[in-house]
Design an enzyme around this catalytic site. Structure first.
Site, PDB file in Angstrom:
ATOM      1  N   LYS A 172      15.247 -51.395   3.831  1.00  0.00           N
ATOM      2  CA  LYS A 172      13.964 -50.936   3.329  1.00  0.00           C
ATOM      3  C   LYS A 172      14.072 -50.045   2.075  1.00  0.00           C
ATOM      4  CE  LYS A 172      10.805 -52.103   5.554  1.00  0.00           C
ATOM      5  NZ  LYS A 172      10.063 -53.368   5.781  1.00  0.00           N
TER       6      LYS A 172
HETATM    7  N1  PMP Z   1      15.058 -53.534  11.500  1.00  0.00           N
HETATM    8  C1  PMP Z   1      14.809 -52.254  11.221  1.00  0.00           C
HETATM    9  C2  PMP Z   1      15.718 -51.205  11.795  1.00  0.00           C
HETATM   10  C3  PMP Z   1      13.727 -51.890  10.405  1.00  0.00           C
HETATM   11  O1  PMP Z   1      13.486 -50.585  10.143  1.00  0.00           O
HETATM   12  C4  PMP Z   1      12.885 -52.906   9.899  1.00  0.00           C
HETATM   13  C5  PMP Z   1      11.708 -52.509   9.060  1.00  0.00           C
HETATM   14  N2  PMP Z   1      10.574 -52.148   9.834  1.00  0.00           N
HETATM   15  C6  PMP Z   1      13.155 -54.239  10.236  1.00  0.00           C
HETATM   16  C7  PMP Z   1      14.266 -54.514  11.031  1.00  0.00           C
HETATM   17  C8  PMP Z   1      12.264 -55.375   9.818  1.00  0.00           C
HETATM   18  O2  PMP Z   1      12.077 -55.509   8.441  1.00  0.00           O
HETATM   19  P1  PMP Z   1      10.711 -56.032   7.859  1.00  0.00           P
HETATM   20  O3  PMP Z   1       9.703 -54.918   7.945  1.00  0.00           O
HETATM   21  O4  PMP Z   1      11.009 -56.407   6.444  1.00  0.00           O
HETATM   22  O5  PMP Z   1      10.278 -57.202   8.680  1.00  0.00           O
END
Ligand code: PMP
Length: 360
Positions: free
Chosen positions: A70
């Site tokens: 992120k």
């Molecule tokens: N795994 C973790 C630990 C995350 O913080 C996130 C982000 N919320 C994700 C997976 C999933 O990513 P996305 O929001 O791009 O779907």
């Protein structure tokens, strides 16, 4: 290639190896330049012990400056908002997040000098809170069980603060087009280039869905026939068909799954959804650390457990890429701790036996 350096003192201190000179990376202007270009690492032992015929590669996003995938959208959403004039010196960034987007934004805000307020459900780890605070972010905790559209949810509280605080902006990872676009422009390109264009399957968990949407969109255009597998925890409703989403129970893995479909997620790009459970996720995360030396987080275990399942259909010479979103740093008092694993019933027999063997 090794060579002899010719320095006579060498012999006094043992064997030296002098690698062929690879130019050192340049000095970075700020740490924000150390986001992206993460390594793709072969999962040798796990693929073998699971009986996979194909190659299994992990995109290790914990190498980003703030420790997660992120960071990429944190920097990009800030820069795009600066470019279009929404974000100016003196502004406050407010964001509802499960923590990692908050860390990515707070990192960019620390470097650039913005005030940041993060609204974060109670479920998320103290480690994330401490990192956010250290980066200067202000934190508002919200009830985990609040529905996404309830005023007391992390999204509801962020909206209220946005209305109350002058010159504040919500960059809104759930609907910001630059969330998926960042992964379309960069993460997917990196995977494609590291693999010389040969990828047969891509597996990732979904929270906002930005990661899987951006990567799937680009890889589907570049690698015809690629299979995109989405992973969604039991208790979330992102998977399709809807009949997969039977449970309404909470779950402990952080960062994936929701009770609404974010705009950033294009489910039309996902060929197959796999539902995941806490226990298999945390045990696989521990195996990634113990067997492959990858210091990843719980949702990385979720994604790899699903990848192992899905990649069974791939034969020799095929390649499956799975994305590991964050680092164990976020979970030092959670799944990294044996007591926590045991208390939550996540320890399997093999792990207990291994610990017992070590005691004797
Ligand atoms: N795994 C973790 C630990 C995350 O913080 C996130 C982000 N919320 C994700 C997976 C999933 O990513 P996305 O929001 O791009 O779907």
């Amino acid at each position: 290639m090794s060579s002899n350096c010719g320095f006579t003192g060498c012999n006094q201190v043992g064997n030296h190896r002098h690698e062929e000179h690879i130019p050192e990376p340049p000095v970075l202007d700020t740490i924000l330049e150390h986001i992206g270009n993460t390594p793709l690492v072969r999962l040798n032992k796990i693929a073998k012990s699971e009986g996979l015929q194909c190659e299994l590669l992990a995109k290790c996003e914990f190498f980003n400056a703030g420790g997660s995938v992120k960071d990429r959208i944190g920097r990009r959403m800030v820069e795009e908002a600066e470019r279009d004039g929404r974000l100016k010196p003196g502004c406050t960034i407010i964001e509802p997040t499960s923590g990692n987007t908050g860390i990515g934004l707070a990192l960019a805000a620390a470097v650039k000098g913005y005030r940041t307020i993060i609204t974060l459900p109670e479920k998320m780890s103290q480690e994330k809170v401490d990192v956010l605070k250290a980066l200067g972010a202000e934190i508002v905790r919200t009830p985990t069980e609040a529905a996404w559209d309830a005023p007391e949810s992390h999204i509801g509280v962020a909206k209220r603060l946005n209305a109350e605080i002058k010159d504040s902006v919500i960059l809104d990872q759930y609907s910001n087009p630059y969330n998926p676009v960042t992964h379309y422009d960069h993460t997917a390109e990196e995977i494609y280039r590291s693999c010389d264009g040969k990828i047969d399957m891509f597996v990732a968990g979904a929270g906002t869905g930005g990661t899987i949407t951006g990567i799937a969109r680009k890889l589907k255009a570049l690698c015809p026939g690629i299979i995109i597998v989405g992973v969604d925890p039991h208790g979330s409703i992102l998977a399709q068909p809807e009949s997969l989403n039977t449970s309404t129970e909470g779950y402990k893995v952080e960062g994936i799954g929701y009770d609404f479909i974010p705009d950033a997620l294009d489910r039309g790009l996902v060929d197959k959804w796999i539902k995941s459970a806490d226990k298999e996720s945390f045990i696989m995360a521990r195996r990634l650390i113990r067997e492959e030396g990858l210091l990843c987080g719980g949702s990385s275990g979720t994604a790899v457990a699903a990848a192992v399942q899905a990649a069974k259909q791939l034969g020799p010479g095929k390649r499956c890429v799975v994305l590991l979103p964050d680092s164990v740093r976020n979970y030092m008092t959670k799944f990294l701790n044996d007591g926590w694993m045991q208390t939550n019933g996540f320890t399997d027999l093999a792990m207990v036996t291994e610990q017992e063997t070590k005691k004797h």
